[in-house]
Design a protein around this motif. Structure first.
Motif, PDB file in Angstrom:
ATOM      1  N   LYS A 145       0.622  -1.235  -0.154  1.00 29.68           N
ATOM      2  CA  LYS A 145       0.095   0.446   0.034  1.00 29.68           C
ATOM      3  C   LYS A 145       0.697   0.954   0.223  1.00 29.68           C
ATOM      4  O   LYS A 145       1.150   1.248   1.184  1.00 29.68           O
ATOM      5  N   ILE A 146       0.670   1.758  -1.230  1.00 29.07           N
ATOM      6  CA  ILE A 146       1.501   3.788  -0.722  1.00 29.07           C
ATOM      7  C   ILE A 146       0.271   4.149  -0.630  1.00 29.07           C
ATOM      8  O   ILE A 146      -0.884   4.439  -1.412  1.00 29.07           O
ATOM      9  N   PHE A 147       0.590   5.234  -0.076  1.00 32.60           N
ATOM     10  CA  PHE A 147      -0.506   6.209   0.327  1.00 32.60           C
ATOM     11  C   PHE A 147       0.404   7.634   1.273  1.00 32.60           C
ATOM     12  O   PHE A 147       1.183   8.239   1.506  1.00 32.60           O
ATOM     13  N   GLY A 148      -0.506   9.159   1.467  1.00 30.81           N
ATOM     14  CA  GLY A 148      -0.010  10.124   1.841  1.00 30.81           C
ATOM     15  C   GLY A 148      -0.696  11.188   0.228  1.00 30.81           C
ATOM     16  O   GLY A 148      -0.417  10.937  -0.019  1.00 30.81           O
ATOM     17  N   LYS A 149      -0.284  12.322   0.845  1.00 29.94           N
ATOM     18  CA  LYS A 149      -0.369  13.070  -0.783  1.00 29.94           C
ATOM     19  C   LYS A 149      -0.025  13.241  -1.259  1.00 29.94           C
ATOM     20  O   LYS A 149      -0.407  13.650  -2.491  1.00 29.94           O
ATOM     21  N   ASN A 150       1.259  12.894  -1.126  1.00 29.73           N
ATOM     22  CA  ASN A 150       2.388  12.634  -2.852  1.00 29.73           C
ATOM     23  C   ASN A 150       2.788  10.935  -2.785  1.00 29.73           C
ATOM     24  O   ASN A 150       3.973  10.562  -3.169  1.00 29.73           O
ATOM     25  N   GLY A 151       2.065  10.724  -1.988  1.00 30.54           N
ATOM     26  CA  GLY A 151       2.966   8.963  -1.559  1.00 30.54           C
ATOM     27  C   GLY A 151       3.985   9.039  -1.061  1.00 30.54           C
ATOM     28  O   GLY A 151       4.488   7.612  -1.007  1.00 30.54           O
ATOM     29  N   GLN A 152       4.299   9.314   0.235  1.00 32.30           N
ATOM     30  CA  GLN A 152       5.625   9.940   0.869  1.00 32.30           C
ATOM     31  C   GLN A 152       5.017   8.044   2.223  1.00 32.30           C
ATOM     32  O   GLN A 152       6.332   7.487   1.803  1.00 32.30           O
ATOM     33  N   HIS A 153       4.373   7.756   1.872  1.00 32.99           N
ATOM     34  CA  HIS A 153       4.308   6.179   2.916  1.00 32.99           C
ATOM     35  C   HIS A 153       4.183   5.184   1.393  1.00 32.99           C
ATOM     36  O   HIS A 153       3.150   5.196   1.349  1.00 32.99           O
ATOM     37  N   GLU A 154       4.379   3.830   2.314  1.00 33.37           N
ATOM     38  CA  GLU A 154       4.946   3.053   1.923  1.00 33.37           C
ATOM     39  C   GLU A 154       4.359   1.683   2.702  1.00 33.37           C
ATOM     40  O   GLU A 154       5.549   1.693   3.055  1.00 33.37           O
ATOM     41  N   ILE A 155       3.716   1.015   2.032  1.00 31.23           N
ATOM     42  CA  ILE A 155       3.483  -0.222   3.928  1.00 31.23           C
ATOM     43  C   ILE A 155       3.962  -1.599   2.240  1.00 31.23           C
ATOM     44  O   ILE A 155       3.015  -2.092   2.051  1.00 31.23           O
ATOM     45  N   ASN A 156       4.714  -2.490   3.098  1.00 33.48           N
ATOM     46  CA  ASN A 156       4.889  -4.088   2.833  1.00 33.48           C
ATOM     47  C   ASN A 156       4.230  -4.464   3.840  1.00 33.48           C
ATOM     48  O   ASN A 156       4.963  -4.490   4.918  1.00 33.48           O
ATOM     49  N   ALA A 157       3.766  -6.101   3.952  1.00 26.14           N
ATOM     50  CA  ALA A 157       3.141  -6.851   4.242  1.00 26.14           C
ATOM     51  C   ALA A 157       3.206  -8.423   4.302  1.00 26.14           C
ATOM     52  O   ALA A 157       2.882  -8.489   3.025  1.00 26.14           O
ATOM     53  N   PHE A 158       3.820  -9.234   4.767  1.00 17.07           N
ATOM     54  CA  PHE A 158       4.004  -9.946   4.106  1.00 17.07           C
ATOM     55  C   PHE A 158       4.048 -11.167   5.243  1.00 17.07           C
ATOM     56  O   PHE A 158       5.116 -11.082   6.524  1.00 17.07           O
ATOM     57  N   ALA A 159       3.188 -11.861   5.448  1.00 14.92           N
ATOM     58  CA  ALA A 159       2.547 -13.743   6.623  1.00 14.92           C
ATOM     59  C   ALA A 159       2.552 -15.248   5.635  1.00 14.92           C
ATOM     60  O   ALA A 159       2.457 -14.935   5.054  1.00 14.92           O
ATOM     61  N   GLY A 160       1.954 -15.874   6.145  1.00 15.84           N
ATOM     62  CA  GLY A 160       1.891 -17.344   6.239  1.00 15.84           C
ATOM     63  C   GLY A 160       2.910 -18.069   7.034  1.00 15.84           C
ATOM     64  O   GLY A 160       3.508 -18.148   8.065  1.00 15.84           O
ATOM     65  N   SER A 161       3.062 -19.835   5.748  1.00 15.45           N
ATOM     66  CA  SER A 161       3.051 -20.835   6.588  1.00 15.45           C
ATOM     67  C   SER A 161       4.291 -22.016   5.996  1.00 15.45           C
ATOM     68  O   SER A 161       4.374 -21.305   4.036  1.00 15.45           O
ATOM     69  N   GLU A 162       4.594 -22.355   6.701  1.00 17.76           N
ATOM     70  CA  GLU A 162       5.668 -23.236   6.095  1.00 17.76           C
ATOM     71  C   GLU A 162       5.647 -24.521   6.462  1.00 17.76           C
ATOM     72  O   GLU A 162       6.051 -24.527   7.586  1.00 17.76           O
TER      73      GLU A 162
END
Length: 465
Positions: A145-162
């Motif tokens: 997800k990229i958000f903010g007025k000028n796209g300053q904020h970026e979040i990457n999340a990752f979860a799982g099992s193996e």
């Protein structure tokens, strides 16, 4: 050869012929051994993998990956008729040699009779085979997800099992009497096999091992304005190689950050640096270690110590006692790194400075034998490693018709064992695999200090007072 043979042995005599020495009651020459021993290795590695990805919603994806790997490795060792090992089975030129040569056959029903040669024809074929079947199934969710007025904020999340399943199969077979110069015909002698059986040699062996692992993982990254990145990673793993008293499961984690200096405003108008970033991390990591006695290890066995094979029985022996507290080998690691590119990355330098504090390292501990084992596997050592790693890449020539790239890697580390649960003997330290001493690195090679030959030509060493 170099580890187990005297360096004073020369391969040629003064006339240029092979110079032989007596070993196992038969002539030995290293060049002759190279001519009469052949080892062939054949490896087949097959891997099948399938990936599936499905977009659940904007920014959220589900991914499933399954892999099947099958490896079979065959190793054949051909010991031909002219080798020292085969000649040892035929060394009977004098009465003294006959009486002392353990490779000759003594009829157990006539212990007062003469020993006899029972490998009259052919050589020896040793065959070893290892098989591995591995299944890996990984499921994960990812969110970007990229958000903010000028796209300053970026979040990457990752979860799982193996889930990881590994089955290993080992087999070995010894065949005597293979006539290599006569179409590989077999001409075995039943007395030879009777001799080998009486000495406890099974001629064929097979083993099986199962490894099961399950893990859960998650990672979150946050980047602000393309300049500052923070990351947190966590895992929760279990293995059937670990103990059952809560030590089977282990949480690990890593926290890291990065400053992308090249994106700062005060770096925009310069042309020297094409990449410049500073990064750092700190976390806890773990590996399973070499031990597998989280439960007692029992193995079937024959009572080979009985002289008469007809009286043998199938029994069971304890190979390792249970260590219910056996746990993962763990380490805390701190790392600081610098990445720098110059002149459109024509010169790229990457440097890392790290410190690793390892603990609960697994090794064999020599004990007094109380409890039934002289050597026991367990978590018994701590160790610290500090080091620097440097990688330099240069694009010396970069044209459409010709490219020339150079790579230079330099590393230095200082490693010290901080704790051992036992004091090693000098005899253990001079083993070819090395030895461990507090205050020294892991698996250092030790030897007695050689002080020359005495008047009788025998080697002398510095001995303890």
């Amino acid at each position: 050869y170099a580890l187990n043979t005297s360096r004073a042995l020369r391969p040629y005599d003064n006339d240029g012929f092979y110079e032989t020495y007596r070993q196992n009651w038969a002539p030995f020459n290293i060049l002759n051994e190279l001519d009469n021993n052949n080892m062939t290795l054949d490896v087949k590695d097959i891997k099948l993998q399938a990936d599936f990805e499905y977009k659940l919603m904007d920014g959220l994806k589900f991914n499933s990956s399954a892999a099947l790997r099958y490896v079979i490795s065959d190793r054949d060792h051909d010991v031909r008729e002219g080798s020292n090992v085969v000649q040892a089975f035929r060394a009977a030129e004098t009465t003294v040699v006959k009486d002392q040569n353990i490779y000759l056959y003594q009829d157990p029903d006539h212990l007062d009779g003469e020993k006899e040669v029972v490998l009259k024809d052919g050589g020896i074929w040793y065959r070893y085979q290892n098989k591995m079947t591995a299944i890996n199934w990984r499921n994960s969710f990812s969110y970007d997800k990229i958000f903010g007025k000028n796209g300053q904020h970026e979040i990457n999340a990752f979860a799982g099992s193996e889930i990881r399943v590994i089955d290993r199969d080992f087999s070995a077979q010894d065949t005597y009497g293979i006539m290599y110069d006569n179409g590989y015909l077999g001409n075995p002698n039943h007395k030879l096999y009777r001799k080998l059986f009486a000495e406890g040699d099974a001629l064929f062996k097979r083993g099986y091992e199962k490894e099961r692992n399950v893990g859960f993982f998650a990672r979150v990254n946050y980047t602000y304005d393309g300049k500052y990145t923070a990351s947190l990673t966590g895992r929760y793993d279990a293995s059937n190689q670990q103990g059952q008293s809560g030590a089977m499961w282990l949480p690990t984690w890593t926290a890291s950050g990065k400053w992308n200096i090249i994106q700062e405003e005060w770096m925009m108008n310069q042309t020297t640096f094409s990449d410049l970033s500073l990064r750092g991390s700190y976390g806890l990591t773990a590996t399973a270690g070499p031990a597998s006695n989280s439960s007692a290890v029992f193995k079937n066995a024959l009572t080979v110590s009985r002289f008469d094979p007809n009286t043998r029985e199938v029994g069971m022996q304890i190979e390792n006692l249970k260590n219910g507290d056996l746990t993962w080998e763990k380490q805390y690691e701190a790392n600081i790194g610098l990445d720098m590119g110059l002149f459109k990355n024509r010169i790229y330098l990457s440097t890392d400075i790290y410190q690793r504090q390892a603990f609960d390292l697994v090794d064999q501990v020599r004990t007094s034998g109380i409890g039934g084992e002289t050597y026991k596997w367990g978590n018994n050592a701590d160790m610290t490693t500090k080091g620097v790693e440097l990688s330099l890449t240069t694009r010396n020539i970069d044209t459409k018709s010709f490219k020339w790239t150079s790579n230079l890697n330099v590393s230095y580390y200082d490693q010290k064992i901080k704790k051992l649960s036992y004091t090693p003997r000098a005899f253990d330290l001079i083993a070819k695999t090395g030895g461990n001493v507090v205050g020294k690195p892991r698996n250092v090679l030790y030897s007695y200090e050689f002080t020359g030959l005495n008047s009788e030509g025998l080697p002398t060493y510095v001995m303890a007072d």
